[in-house]
Design a protein around this motif. Structure first.
Motif, PDB file in Angstrom:
ATOM      1  N   SER A  96      -1.834   2.711  -5.118  1.00 43.76           N
ATOM      2  CA  SER A  96      -1.423   4.033  -4.390  1.00 43.76           C
ATOM      3  C   SER A  96      -3.053   4.875  -5.307  1.00 43.76           C
ATOM      4  N   TYR A 129      -0.075  -4.074  -5.665  1.00 46.96           N
ATOM      5  CA  TYR A 129      -0.019  -2.061  -5.058  1.00 46.96           C
ATOM      6  C   TYR A 129      -1.214  -1.911  -5.151  1.00 46.96           C
ATOM      7  N   LEU A 167      -0.130  -8.273   8.138  1.00 46.66           N
ATOM      8  CA  LEU A 167      -0.796  -6.708   7.925  1.00 46.66           C
ATOM      9  C   LEU A 167       0.762  -6.565   8.377  1.00 46.66           C
ATOM     10  N   THR A 221      -3.847   9.901   4.286  1.00 46.87           N
ATOM     11  CA  THR A 221      -4.299   8.622   4.396  1.00 46.87           C
ATOM     12  C   THR A 221      -4.554   8.139   5.383  1.00 46.87           C
ATOM     13  N   PRO A 237      -7.889  -0.237  -1.996  1.00 49.71           N
ATOM     14  CA  PRO A 237      -7.087  -0.899  -0.395  1.00 49.71           C
ATOM     15  C   PRO A 237      -8.068  -2.497  -0.517  1.00 49.71           C
ATOM     16  N   VAL A 257      -2.348   5.309   9.301  1.00 49.95           N
ATOM     17  CA  VAL A 257      -2.338   4.651   8.454  1.00 49.95           C
ATOM     18  C   VAL A 257      -4.030   3.659   8.769  1.00 49.95           C
ATOM     19  N   VAL A 258      -3.626   3.212   9.965  1.00 51.37           N
ATOM     20  CA  VAL A 258      -4.241   1.962  10.233  1.00 51.37           C
ATOM     21  C   VAL A 258      -5.971   2.086  11.254  1.00 51.37           C
ATOM     22  N   ASN A 260       3.339  -2.671   9.024  1.00 56.32           N
ATOM     23  CA  ASN A 260       3.039  -1.324   9.543  1.00 56.32           C
ATOM     24  C   ASN A 260       4.233  -0.551   9.480  1.00 56.32           C
ATOM     25  N   VAL A 281       2.324  -1.793   4.556  1.00 55.23           N
ATOM     26  CA  VAL A 281       1.469  -0.273   4.085  1.00 55.23           C
ATOM     27  C   VAL A 281       3.127   0.680   4.884  1.00 55.23           C
ATOM     28  N   THR A 329       2.792   3.675   2.646  1.00 58.14           N
ATOM     29  CA  THR A 329       2.272   5.088   2.359  1.00 58.14           C
ATOM     30  C   THR A 329       3.381   6.257   3.697  1.00 58.14           C
ATOM     31  N   LEU A 383       1.262  -1.697   0.103  1.00 57.62           N
ATOM     32  CA  LEU A 383      -0.450  -0.324  -0.050  1.00 57.62           C
ATOM     33  C   LEU A 383       0.715   1.420   0.110  1.00 57.62           C
ATOM     34  N   VAL A 434      -6.247   1.308   5.873  1.00 60.83           N
ATOM     35  CA  VAL A 434      -6.502   0.400   6.475  1.00 60.83           C
ATOM     36  C   VAL A 434      -7.786   0.021   7.457  1.00 60.83           C
TER      37      VAL A 434
END
Length: 313
Positions: free
Chosen positions: A174, A172, A227, A209, A189, A235-236, A229, A201, A203, A149, A213
């Motif tokens: 973006s 991917y 996952l 953003t 995503p 972002v999450v 990050n 992740v 980004t 991501l 996620v």
């Protein structure tokens, strides 16, 4: 001429020595209390600030620094620096793209290997005398599907490690497809997560953003998905991730960044399918040296009247 530099991030003594040798008197102010006190004491004479993307510099802080001429973000991120306020006062803002990309990409793969193979959990079990109980089958990384991501410099380095080291297929997402990329592009995503075995992740942070996620992405990743990050905690969606890990809606997660860090949610302590590191992906000796050297070069270039090397676009 020695110039006063307000430092808002942790630096090792040798890094401070390099700044001093370059002609900058570093005033350390890592905590909110220290920053307020330092700005009150020497704010009128500060000409430069050293920060990073997750620490930033607000319009209120800038207003208390009337002689401020340049803000340097150590590392690539700059999401919490008020760029509009800086531009309104013609304050230069720089960052450090490319200085820690390899270190972050290495750490991303290390976290992926650790959570997929259950290395910290197995280590802890063996130390408890549970040799037999810890010998459970764990998935391979080789020839799996790696979703990334954010396909910037770090994302591309992660992709190359996945392909070259583990013969992975890479997809991917973006904001737009990257021209000439050999990797499969997914337009959302959720679509990427539905395809991937592993989702990393990579980004930028910031409003665009925030919680990219979310529960829908985690649900798409599924009970066999993992996952990682190494981007920004924001972002999450933390609440959604805790729920997904608790209910085994995803197999596991490994985080180098956490929403609200350095404070960590209490619920994380009870999750045996979660691995945490304290935002250290970019903190290899090589990367630390490179990021600080670029800061020094930007500072020296600006105060000598020349253009900085890496202005924020």
């Amino acid at each position: 001429m020695v110039r006063d530099l307000l430092v808002l991030i942790e630096l090792a003594p040798e890094s401070l020595a390099h700044l001093e040798a370059a002609g900058f008197k570093a005033h350390m102010a890592v905590s909110a209390e220290a920053k307020a006190g330092t700005i009150k004491a020497i704010g009128p004479q500060v000409q430069a600030v050293l920060t990073n993307g997750s620490t930033g510099l607000s319009v209120v802080d800038m207003a208390a620094l009337p002689q401020l001429r340049i803000v340097c973000a150590q590392g690539a991120g700059y999401e919490k620096i008020d760029l509009l306020a800086a531009r309104a006062r013609n304050i230069i803002v720089t960052h450090g793209p490319g200085t820690n990309d390899a270190s972050v990409a290495d750490h991303a793969i290390a976290l992926l290997m650790a959570i997929v193979r259950g290395i910290p959990q197995a280590d802890a079990a063996v130390r408890r005398g549970q040799w037999s109980q810890s010998r459970q089958p764990r998935p391979m990384l080789s020839k799996k599907k790696l979703g990334i991501l954010g396909l910037g410099n770090i994302g591309q380095q992660i992709a190359r490690r996945g392909i070259g080291g583990f013969e992975m297929s890479v997809g991917y997402h973006s904001r737009r497809p990257r021209e000439g990329s050999p990797f499969s592009y997914f337009d959302t995503p959720v679509a990427l997560a539905s395809w991937a075995d592993f989702l990393i992740v990579a980004t930028p942070g910031g409003a665009s953003t925030f919680h990219l996620v979310d529960a829908a992405v985690l649900n798409a990743l599924g009970p066999n998905g993992y996952l990682v990050n190494i981007a920004r905690g924001s972002v999450v969606d933390t609440v959604a991730l805790i729920s997904a890990l608790t209910n085994r809606e995803v197999a596991g997660a490994a985080l180098d960044v956490v929403e609200g860090e350095p404070d960590v949610p209490a619920a994380f302590a009870n999750l045996n399918n979660l691995i945490l590191t304290p935002h250290i992906a970019g903190r290899s000796p090589e990367a630390v040296t490179a990021t600080l050297q670029l800061v020094i070069e930007n500072l020296k270039a600006h105060f000598s009247g020349g253009p900085v090397l890496t202005p924020v676009p």
